[in-house]
Motif scaffolding. Structure first.
Motif, mmCIF file in Angstrom:
data_model
loop_
_atom_site.group_PDB
_atom_site.id
_atom_site.type_symbol
_atom_site.label_atom_id
_atom_site.label_comp_id
_atom_site.label_asym_id
_atom_site.label_seq_id
_atom_site.Cartn_x
_atom_site.Cartn_y
_atom_site.Cartn_z
ATOM 1 N N UNK A 158 0.850 -1.191 0.000
ATOM 2 C CA UNK A 158 0.000 0.000 0.000
ATOM 3 C C UNK A 158 0.885 1.241 0.000
ATOM 4 N N UNK A 159 0.431 2.273 -0.701
ATOM 5 C CA UNK A 159 1.144 3.552 -0.693
ATOM 6 C C UNK A 159 0.563 4.452 0.393
ATOM 7 N N UNK A 160 1.394 5.331 0.918
ATOM 8 C CA UNK A 160 0.974 6.302 1.926
ATOM 9 C C UNK A 160 0.929 7.669 1.265
ATOM 10 N N UNK A 215 -3.791 3.244 -8.579
ATOM 11 C CA UNK A 215 -5.214 3.592 -8.634
ATOM 12 C C UNK A 215 -5.711 4.048 -7.271
ATOM 13 N N UNK A 216 -5.370 3.304 -6.241
ATOM 14 C CA UNK A 216 -5.846 3.642 -4.897
ATOM 15 C C UNK A 216 -5.183 4.904 -4.347
ATOM 16 N N UNK A 426 -3.645 2.318 10.975
ATOM 17 C CA UNK A 426 -5.098 2.219 11.137
ATOM 18 C C UNK A 426 -5.790 2.279 9.773
ATOM 19 N N UNK A 427 -5.311 3.170 8.899
ATOM 20 C CA UNK A 427 -5.898 3.269 7.550
ATOM 21 C C UNK A 427 -5.635 2.002 6.751
ATOM 22 N N UNK A 428 -4.451 1.408 6.923
ATOM 23 C CA UNK A 428 -4.152 0.144 6.238
ATOM 24 C C UNK A 428 -5.109 -0.941 6.697
ATOM 25 N N UNK A 429 -5.378 -0.998 7.984
ATOM 26 C CA UNK A 429 -6.322 -1.983 8.505
ATOM 27 C C UNK A 429 -7.719 -1.771 7.937
ATOM 28 N N UNK A 430 -8.110 -0.507 7.751
ATOM 29 C CA UNK A 430 -9.423 -0.208 7.167
ATOM 30 C C UNK A 430 -9.522 -0.735 5.745
ATOM 31 N N UNK A 431 -8.432 -0.581 4.989
ATOM 32 C CA UNK A 431 -8.404 -1.099 3.616
ATOM 33 C C UNK A 431 -8.604 -2.612 3.618
ATOM 34 N N UNK A 545 -10.799 5.854 -9.542
ATOM 35 C CA UNK A 545 -11.473 5.362 -8.345
ATOM 36 C C UNK A 545 -11.991 6.548 -7.548
ATOM 37 N N UNK A 546 -13.281 6.521 -7.245
ATOM 38 C CA UNK A 546 -13.885 7.598 -6.463
ATOM 39 C C UNK A 546 -14.871 6.995 -5.475
ATOM 40 N N UNK A 547 -14.636 7.277 -4.193
ATOM 41 C CA UNK A 547 -15.505 6.735 -3.135
ATOM 42 C C UNK A 547 -15.653 5.225 -3.255
#
Length: 555
Positions: A158-160, A215-216, A426-431, A545-547
């Motif tokens: 994942x990119x930050x 994309x993400x 935390x954001x990675x876990x959400x993904x 990608x949107x929403x």
């Protein structure tokens, strides 16, 4: 998932094929700290996959050739390429070939000009071969750059991003330990996505991971429906590239019972001999030429019989009397692998090969996200509906260097972005949780990967139509509902495959939607229900990608 360590570097280069090597070494040479991550070993991806005896780079002959070369690209592209990038390639490729040695490659120039695949005119071609020797050379070169750290058998998951800029990435190392890499810029050079097909002529790491990362992060994709399928040998040695030029010595093309598979598909006015003659001039399938029936015949039989054994080519023994270099090199290479075209039963079938589309970039490899670059087969640029032979390797050099130049300027003018480690994990876990269906009985990552490879090969291959594409999309949604990613990401042995399965679900959905959206046949994209080219589709198809929803738009 717990972070083992946070590491800072000026630039993170993801991928170690030709494009990754070119940009990474250029940046290290300029004194920047570089981490180069590669899923397998150094010198990876399609650049170094030994599917054939050699690869070629086509270069501009002279000034008079520039307009002719550009017209060749436009003719092949069918209006689907980036004209500015094509012009830059033509202007710069002669100089970039001279720099192959800087990344461990010693190409040799063919004695005579030759037409590359799909080209209308012959021009100078440099050949690349001996991949193991190149890998040794590259390792020796990297010793000279202690500021370049090589991370083999690692995967960026994942990119930050912060304040609309890239700030780093999460990476699983060879031990499946999680690292946060803080970087001023990221260069993606992860290659195409051929491995999403059950039968493909790519190594396992060519899996589209870079497309999902970009994309993400906010970049867009273009031309994703234009995918090269090329005949590969199924027997006697599976996953070996078949040389289309050998069709000049082919007497027939038959099924298991010895029936010619071309007889039932050739239209009136096109003889078998003429079809084979035209098909001998190009490797990948294209709807643009009458030789398309060669590949269509194979796929129709595969779909009808559900057999994947392939179809037999009957060769004239005189093929081994040809003394031309083009034949000798290939025939000798086959001999080294224990293959004889006359004495062995040679069967072929369509294999996934190369993606003509990819991440939308400008002529410096820049995406829509600040600090994020994409190069090589991952990027959508000078390629269009078809791919002109001999340009893919050269593009890695041309745009790998230009991306490094732009990236150097960017890194010199930007500081590291402050990021909160806990917030980012935390954001990675959400993904991950979004990709988790919480099914009572989850499919394993490998079960998802294999199912998608099967679906894509049967439904998103050479022949496409609305009914089958819709059916395939339904099958992908069903797989998605049965895949609980969260239950696998904490398993050290399955973390990387867990992300690959999730990426395959996303990528297969994008590819199928793109194939469905283009209701015409153009170049590598063939719709049996819309078999002709339609001027209404003289536009490129972009995916964003949107929403959490895909947006597809012709522009």
């Amino acid at each position: 998932m717990q972070i083992k360590e946070v590491i800072s570097t000026d630039v993170l280069v993801v991928g170690s094929g030709l494009a990754g090597l070119k940009s990474g070494i250029e940046l290290a040479k300029a004194g920047k700290t570089v981490i180069m991550s590669t899923k397998t070993q150094l010198c990876s991806g399609s650049s170094f996959f030994p599917l054939k005896a050699s690869l070629g780079t086509q270069i501009t002959k002279d000034d008079a050739d520039k307009e002719v070369f550009l017209q060749d690209i436009e003719d092949v592209s069918h209006h689907m390429h980036d004209r500015e990038m094509a012009k830059i390639y033509i202007e710069e490729i002669r100089d970039r070939v001279e720099e192959y040695e800087e990344i461990g490659i010693n190409p040799y120039k063919l004695s005579e000009d030759r037409k590359a695949c799909f080209a209308n005119h012959a021009r100078t071609i440099y050949m690349l071969r001996d991949w193991n020797k190149i890998r040794e050379n590259v390792r020796d070169i990297l010793v000279e750059y202690p500021n370049l750290s090589l991370w083999e058998r690692s995967a960026v998951i994942s990119l930050i991003k912060k304040d609309e800029k890239v700030a780093g990435a999460f990476l699983l190392d060879k031990n499946n330990d999680l690292f946060m890499i803080k970087s001023k810029a990221v260069v993606l050079a992860t290659g195409g996505f051929g491995n999403i097909y059950k039968h493909n002529l790519n190594p396992h790491d060519v899996d589209g991971s870079g497309h999902i990362l970009a994309l993400e992060a906010g970049a867009s994709l273009v031309n994703m429906e234009f995918i090269q399928f090329i005949p590969g040998i199924t027997t006697p040695k599976y996953k070996t590239l078949w040389g289309e030029h050998t069709l000049n010595y082919c007497q027939d093309f038959v099924d298991e019972e010895g029936n010619s598979i071309l007889d039932g598909v050739l239209p009136e006015g096109l003889s078998k001999k003429e079809c084979l003659k035209i098909r001998s001039t190009h490797g990948p399938f294209t709807n643009s030429l009458p030789s398309k029936y060669f590949d269509i015949a194979m796929m129709k039989e595969i779909i009808r019989t559900k057999s994947e054994a392939g179809f037999e080519l009957i060769y004239d023994p005189s093929i081994y009397e040809n003394e031309g270099d083009f034949y000798t090199i290939y025939l000798d290479w086959l001999k080294e692998r224990g293959i004889n075209l006359v004495t062995d039963r040679i069967k072929i079938a369509p294999f996934g090969h190369a993606s003509n589309g990819g991440v939308k970039i400008d002529s410096y490899g820049r995406t829509a996200v600040q600090g994020l670059y994409a190069i090589g087969e991952l990027a959508g640029g000078i390629e269009g509906a078809n791919r002109l032979g001999g340009n893919s390797t050269g593009s890695c050099m041309v745009f790998g260097k230009r991306a490094a130049q732009s990236c150097l300027e960017y890194v010199n003018s930007h500081n590291f972005i402050d990021i909160n480690v806990e917030d980012e994990i935390s954001q990675l876990h959400q993904v991950i949780q979004k990709a988790s269906a919480k099914a009572e009985h989850s499919l394993t990552p490998n079960e998802v990967i294999e199912a998608i490879q099967e679906i894509m090969w049967f439904y998103g291959n050479v022949i496409r139509d609305e009914k089958n594409l819709q059916a395939a999309m339904g099958k992908i949604e069903e797989l998605k509902s049965k895949y609980d990613m969260w239950s696998f990401v904490n398993n050290g042995s399955e973390q990387k495959s867990a992300f690959k399965a999730r990426n395959f679900i996303i990528l297969s959905s994008i590819l199928l939607q793109a194939m469905l959206e283009r209701k015409e046949s153009r170049g590598a994209h063939y719709r049996e229900d819309f078999p002709t080219e339609n001027e209404d589709y003289n536009k490129r198809l972009f995916v964003s990608l949107k929403d959490d929803n895909f947006q597809l738009a012709f522009q």
